[in-house]
Design an enzyme around this catalytic site. Structure first.
Site, PDB file in Angstrom:
ATOM      1  N   GLN A   1       0.829  -1.321  -0.155  1.00 34.41           N
ATOM      2  CA  GLN A   1       0.041  -0.143  -0.063  1.00 34.41           C
ATOM      3  C   GLN A   1       0.694   1.238  -0.221  1.00 34.41           C
ATOM      4  O   GLN A   1       1.265   1.771   1.131  1.00 34.41           O
ATOM      5  CB  GLN A   1      -1.014  -0.002   1.287  1.00 34.41           C
ATOM      6  CG  GLN A   1      -2.018   1.265   1.125  1.00 34.41           C
ATOM      7  CD  GLN A   1      -3.045   0.777   2.115  1.00 34.41           C
ATOM      8  OE1 GLN A   1      -3.347  -0.068   2.703  1.00 34.41           O
ATOM      9  NE2 GLN A   1      -3.874   1.983   2.196  1.00 34.41           N
ATOM     10  N   PHE A   2       1.138   1.781  -1.215  1.00 34.84           N
ATOM     11  CA  PHE A   2       1.924   2.845  -1.277  1.00 34.84           C
ATOM     12  C   PHE A   2       1.549   4.114  -0.700  1.00 34.84           C
ATOM     13  O   PHE A   2       2.090   4.896  -0.275  1.00 34.84           O
ATOM     14  CB  PHE A   2       2.376   3.171  -2.856  1.00 34.84           C
ATOM     15  CG  PHE A   2       1.218   3.807  -3.627  1.00 34.84           C
ATOM     16  CD1 PHE A   2       1.552   5.467  -3.655  1.00 34.84           C
ATOM     17  CD2 PHE A   2      -0.036   3.192  -4.219  1.00 34.84           C
ATOM     18  CE1 PHE A   2       0.265   5.937  -4.296  1.00 34.84           C
ATOM     19  CE2 PHE A   2      -0.826   3.831  -4.964  1.00 34.84           C
ATOM     20  CZ  PHE A   2      -0.865   5.220  -4.853  1.00 34.84           C
ATOM     21  N   THR A   3      -0.030   4.228  -0.500  1.00 42.00           N
ATOM     22  CA  THR A   3      -0.236   5.360   0.110  1.00 42.00           C
ATOM     23  C   THR A   3      -0.063   5.699   1.706  1.00 42.00           C
ATOM     24  O   THR A   3      -0.229   6.542   2.059  1.00 42.00           O
ATOM     25  CB  THR A   3      -1.966   5.407   0.186  1.00 42.00           C
ATOM     26  OG1 THR A   3      -2.675   4.152   0.735  1.00 42.00           O
ATOM     27  CG2 THR A   3      -2.289   5.098  -1.417  1.00 42.00           C
TER      28      THR A   3
END
Length: 150
Positions: free
Chosen positions: A78-80
């Site tokens: 999850q790059f966020t």
């Protein structure tokens, strides 16, 4: 690296309506990889995750680790998690590592976590649009950041 660890009674990740991975009691882990992350971040996280004592013992005290309960782990990239919201209202993703860095680190993290746990970990699919379902038990949620060591 940043992780959000949720103690779950069950969790799954689906892609295009098909379940890719599912687990029962254990950890649902969201993993964010940053520009300055490397193998030392993986090693610290893996040691910390398998040793976290956040499952209840017979007296109802959080005193047991994932290994103590023979739990399962599901890891989703999850790059966020690397978002910066300092300026304005639209998050900046500049702190997130590019795919050339994040994919190998994500894969290595899953491999080392599986070895430390002594069984395979479930995964999502890097870069895919995923639907994650979980039942957060407690609720218990722990956030770890390798740059702050907390």
């Amino acid at each position: 690296m940043r992780v959000v660890i949720q103690r779950v009674s069950q969790a799954s990740v689906s892609i295009d309506g098909k379940v890719k991975s599912s687990i029962n009691q254990g950890f649902m882990i969201l993993l964010g990889v940053g520009n300055n992350d490397g193998p030392e971040d993986i090693q610290w996280l893996v040691r910390k995750i398998v040793a976290l004592r956040i499952f209840d013992d017979a007296d109802g005290v959080m005193n047991l680790s994932i290994k103590d309960i023979d739990g399962e782990i599901l890891v989703v990239s999850q790059f966020t998690l690397m978002a910066s919201c300092k300026k304005g209202n639209r998050p900046s993703w500049l702190n997130a590592a590019p795919h050339s860095i994040s994919i190998p680190l994500y894969e290595q993290f899953c491999k080392e976590l599986s070895a430390a746990l002594g069984k395979p970990v479930g995964t999502g699919e890097f870069g895919a649009m995923m639907d994650v379902s979980l039942v957060n038990n407690g609720p218990t949620t722990i956030c770890l950041d390798t740059k702050n060591k907390e």
